[in-house]
Motif scaffolding. Sequence first.
Motif, PDB file in Angstrom:
ATOM      1  N   ALA A 255     -80.756  68.719  39.055  1.00  0.00           N
ATOM      2  CA  ALA A 255     -81.309  70.015  38.629  1.00  0.00           C
ATOM      3  C   ALA A 255     -81.549  70.959  39.801  1.00  0.00           C
ATOM      4  O   ALA A 255     -81.289  72.164  39.690  1.00  0.00           O
ATOM      5  N   ALA A 256     -82.063  70.444  40.912  1.00  0.00           N
ATOM      6  CA  ALA A 256     -82.391  71.319  42.043  1.00  0.00           C
ATOM      7  C   ALA A 256     -81.118  71.951  42.611  1.00  0.00           C
ATOM      8  O   ALA A 256     -80.113  71.254  42.803  1.00  0.00           O
ATOM      9  N   PRO A 257     -81.127  73.254  42.865  1.00  0.00           N
ATOM     10  CA  PRO A 257     -79.914  73.906  43.373  1.00  0.00           C
ATOM     11  C   PRO A 257     -79.657  73.569  44.834  1.00  0.00           C
ATOM     12  O   PRO A 257     -80.570  73.211  45.576  1.00  0.00           O
ATOM     13  N   ALA A 258     -78.411  73.706  45.227  1.00  0.00           N
ATOM     14  CA  ALA A 258     -78.032  73.523  46.622  1.00  0.00           C
ATOM     15  C   ALA A 258     -78.214  74.829  47.384  1.00  0.00           C
ATOM     16  O   ALA A 258     -78.434  75.898  46.796  1.00  0.00           O
ATOM     17  N   ASP A 259     -78.146  74.749  48.698  1.00  0.00           N
ATOM     18  CA  ASP A 259     -78.252  75.952  49.525  1.00  0.00           C
ATOM     19  C   ASP A 259     -77.124  76.915  49.169  1.00  0.00           C
ATOM     20  O   ASP A 259     -75.965  76.507  49.013  1.00  0.00           O
ATOM     21  N   ARG A 260     -77.488  78.180  49.053  1.00  0.00           N
ATOM     22  CA  ARG A 260     -76.472  79.183  48.744  1.00  0.00           C
ATOM     23  C   ARG A 260     -75.779  79.623  50.026  1.00  0.00           C
ATOM     24  O   ARG A 260     -76.428  79.938  51.025  1.00  0.00           O
ATOM     25  N   VAL A 261     -74.466  79.642  49.983  1.00  0.00           N
ATOM     26  CA  VAL A 261     -73.669  80.122  51.111  1.00  0.00           C
ATOM     27  C   VAL A 261     -73.131  81.500  50.743  1.00  0.00           C
ATOM     28  O   VAL A 261     -72.547  81.672  49.673  1.00  0.00           O
ATOM     29  N   PRO A 262     -73.357  82.530  51.571  1.00  0.00           N
ATOM     30  CA  PRO A 262     -72.861  83.877  51.239  1.00  0.00           C
ATOM     31  C   PRO A 262     -71.350  83.885  51.011  1.00  0.00           C
ATOM     32  O   PRO A 262     -70.592  83.204  51.710  1.00  0.00           O
ATOM     33  N   ARG A 263     -70.933  84.646  50.022  1.00  0.00           N
ATOM     34  CA  ARG A 263     -69.512  84.776  49.741  1.00  0.00           C
ATOM     35  C   ARG A 263     -68.852  85.665  50.782  1.00  0.00           C
ATOM     36  O   ARG A 263     -69.514  86.391  51.513  1.00  0.00           O
ATOM     37  N   MET A 264     -67.521  85.597  50.806  1.00  0.00           N
ATOM     38  CA  MET A 264     -66.777  86.435  51.732  1.00  0.00           C
ATOM     39  C   MET A 264     -67.037  87.907  51.429  1.00  0.00           C
ATOM     40  O   MET A 264     -67.005  88.331  50.271  1.00  0.00           O
ATOM     41  N   GLY A 265     -67.323  88.658  52.453  1.00  0.00           N
ATOM     42  CA  GLY A 265     -67.651  90.069  52.294  1.00  0.00           C
ATOM     43  C   GLY A 265     -69.138  90.332  52.325  1.00  0.00           C
ATOM     44  O   GLY A 265     -69.556  91.461  52.574  1.00  0.00           O
ATOM     45  N   GLU A 266     -69.972  89.317  52.045  1.00  0.00           N
ATOM     46  CA  GLU A 266     -71.412  89.487  52.105  1.00  0.00           C
ATOM     47  C   GLU A 266     -71.901  89.292  53.536  1.00  0.00           C
ATOM     48  O   GLU A 266     -71.219  88.699  54.371  1.00  0.00           O
ATOM     49  N   ALA A 267     -73.100  89.816  53.777  1.00  0.00           N
ATOM     50  CA  ALA A 267     -73.679  89.673  55.110  1.00  0.00           C
ATOM     51  C   ALA A 267     -73.999  88.211  55.388  1.00  0.00           C
ATOM     52  O   ALA A 267     -74.563  87.518  54.542  1.00  0.00           O
ATOM     53  N   GLY A 268     -73.636  87.745  56.561  1.00  0.00           N
ATOM     54  CA  GLY A 268     -73.912  86.369  56.935  1.00  0.00           C
ATOM     55  C   GLY A 268     -72.904  85.359  56.440  1.00  0.00           C
ATOM     56  O   GLY A 268     -73.135  84.150  56.577  1.00  0.00           O
ATOM     57  N   ALA A 269     -71.798  85.808  55.850  1.00  0.00           N
ATOM     58  CA  ALA A 269     -70.779  84.876  55.359  1.00  0.00           C
ATOM     59  C   ALA A 269     -70.122  84.166  56.540  1.00  0.00           C
ATOM     60  O   ALA A 269     -69.716  84.811  57.506  1.00  0.00           O
ATOM     61  N   PRO A 270     -70.015  82.818  56.507  1.00  0.00           N
ATOM     62  CA  PRO A 270     -69.398  82.102  57.632  1.00  0.00           C
ATOM     63  C   PRO A 270     -67.912  82.415  57.740  1.00  0.00           C
ATOM     64  O   PRO A 270     -67.168  82.320  56.764  1.00  0.00           O
ATOM     65  N   VAL A 271     -67.478  82.776  58.928  1.00  0.00           N
ATOM     66  CA  VAL A 271     -66.078  83.145  59.128  1.00  0.00           C
ATOM     67  C   VAL A 271     -65.173  81.920  59.081  1.00  0.00           C
ATOM     68  O   VAL A 271     -63.969  82.045  58.850  1.00  0.00           O
ATOM     69  N   TRP A 272     -65.734  80.718  59.302  1.00  0.00           N
ATOM     70  CA  TRP A 272     -64.924  79.510  59.327  1.00  0.00           C
ATOM     71  C   TRP A 272     -64.648  78.964  57.935  1.00  0.00           C
ATOM     72  O   TRP A 272     -63.818  78.049  57.775  1.00  0.00           O
ATOM     73  N   ARG A 273     -65.314  79.471  56.929  1.00  0.00           N
ATOM     74  CA  ARG A 273     -65.218  78.874  55.594  1.00  0.00           C
ATOM     75  C   ARG A 273     -63.788  78.915  55.036  1.00  0.00           C
ATOM     76  O   ARG A 273     -63.314  77.897  54.497  1.00  0.00           O
ATOM     77  N   PRO A 274     -63.046  80.029  55.090  1.00  0.00           N
ATOM     78  CA  PRO A 274     -61.665  80.010  54.569  1.00  0.00           C
ATOM     79  C   PRO A 274     -60.769  79.030  55.308  1.00  0.00           C
ATOM     80  O   PRO A 274     -59.954  78.332  54.681  1.00  0.00           O
ATOM     81  N   VAL A 275     -60.911  78.951  56.638  1.00  0.00           N
ATOM     82  CA  VAL A 275     -60.086  78.012  57.404  1.00  0.00           C
ATOM     83  C   VAL A 275     -60.424  76.580  57.024  1.00  0.00           C
ATOM     84  O   VAL A 275     -59.529  75.736  56.845  1.00  0.00           O
ATOM     85  N   PHE A 276     -61.698  76.282  56.868  1.00  0.00           N
ATOM     86  CA  PHE A 276     -62.109  74.935  56.475  1.00  0.00           C
ATOM     87  C   PHE A 276     -61.599  74.587  55.085  1.00  0.00           C
ATOM     88  O   PHE A 276     -61.200  73.444  54.833  1.00  0.00           O
ATOM     89  N   LEU A 277     -61.595  75.553  54.187  1.00  0.00           N
ATOM     90  CA  LEU A 277     -61.097  75.303  52.834  1.00  0.00           C
ATOM     91  C   LEU A 277     -59.606  74.985  52.860  1.00  0.00           C
ATOM     92  O   LEU A 277     -59.148  74.061  52.163  1.00  0.00           O
ATOM     93  N   VAL A 278     -58.842  75.725  53.645  1.00  0.00           N
ATOM     94  CA  VAL A 278     -57.396  75.447  53.743  1.00  0.00           C
ATOM     95  C   VAL A 278     -57.163  74.058  54.324  1.00  0.00           C
ATOM     96  O   VAL A 278     -56.329  73.280  53.816  1.00  0.00           O
ATOM     97  N   MET A 279     -57.899  73.716  55.376  1.00  0.00           N
ATOM     98  CA  MET A 279     -57.748  72.385  55.968  1.00  0.00           C
ATOM     99  C   MET A 279     -58.147  71.296  54.982  1.00  0.00           C
ATOM    100  O   MET A 279     -57.515  70.229  54.921  1.00  0.00           O
TER     101      MET A 279
END
Length: 451
Positions: free
Chosen positions: A29-53
Amino acid sequence: MGALTSSRAVRLRAAVRRAPRALYEELWAAPADRVPRMGEAGAPVWRPVFLVMLVITAAGVTVIRTVELSPHGAAVSGLAVLLAVAQSAVLVAGMSRPMGAWWAATALTVVSVLVVVAEAPSELPYPLVSMVPLSPRVLYPSPFAGAALQGGALFLLALRVRPRRAVAALVLSMALALFLALRTPPVPHIGLAASVLVFSTALVLGTALRSLRLARQDLVDQVELTADERARRTLLEERHRIARELHDVVAHHMSVISIQAQVAPHLVKDPSDELKENLTGIRENALEALAELRRVLGVLRSEEAPSQSARHTPQPSLDRLGALVASVRSAGMAVTLATTGEPRPLPPGVELSAYRIVQEALSNVMRHAPGASARVEIGHQAAGLTVRVTNTAPLRPSLASLASHGVRHGLLGMRERTTMLGGDLATGPAPGGGWEVTAILPVTGDTEDLP
């Protein structure tokens, strides 16, 4: 003693009753930490590369997992392919839904064991309780890829939840692995030590990266708070400085009123008692207002207040612009001064603000545009006063511009002075690479009442 034992038993029963609810809250039930989506402030730049890998890795593990679910020498079944693809897809889904992906990976681990048992030779009884070894003609490779997929799901979960929840997931994963190893000894399993190593490494690595991410976010938040506090403090300092200067202007005029009220009876032959009384009242009110003004605005004097001689020096006005421009020229900067319109008397507050705006603008040119020339234009209109300071592009880089960060005190002070008078301030790049400052200071309405 019996009462103490009974109390412990009651607490134990209550804890057992709360356990399912706590497990549900922690692992679903408890939610996980929210990660900002691409385009939002604070969005991790490594996330798309990590997803492809992750997608590429999952595709490679799918092939290995398919082989693990099929005995050597036998044809690859469609069920094994489907199960391998599902486990890899669940791993990729853990990027957005880590808790659900971990539960799905755990369930698919059980299903994979059922598939292995179902494809075992007929000598292996069912359900999963046999101690009979598999036929020597039928061999299954150890499920390293399956353990890696389960560990990957645990890693993605540890990246997004509190360590306590991740540890609970680790314990449940290890308990399930131990249960399957004990109930299906003929089916190949990764050793318990290897499972502990894989799952614990995934947990530790994910928790460490999450802690690092939170620490960096806290640092960014602290930097923003510090910048906001610095801006607020700078704003207050500018307002205090402006208030001190206006205090000097108002105090000067109140002193003049007091002196004039005191001298006026001597300028009239045989003044009446009513005139003397009124002038005395004016002088007393002026002195009282001056005392109150100094008492209230005196708190704005900083610890490093100017000396007494500087404190009583008259505040500058537009009449001293010539001297200001001459001083800037002597410092080596080319400055021209132009006046348009018909000059007329202005409130001292307007003249003081106009002088300070020109002074600050020229100071900024000297600091941030070395070698540039400047032009100061004072425009007198019926509705107010226009102050415009422009400069050309600098001839060389400015060390002050390269080293400056944060709030620009000069621009902030100009804006505060303009806003105080109900005017408008516009600053920005000028054509050709220079800079322009334009302030419109009205002299109608409330500003006419300024001293």
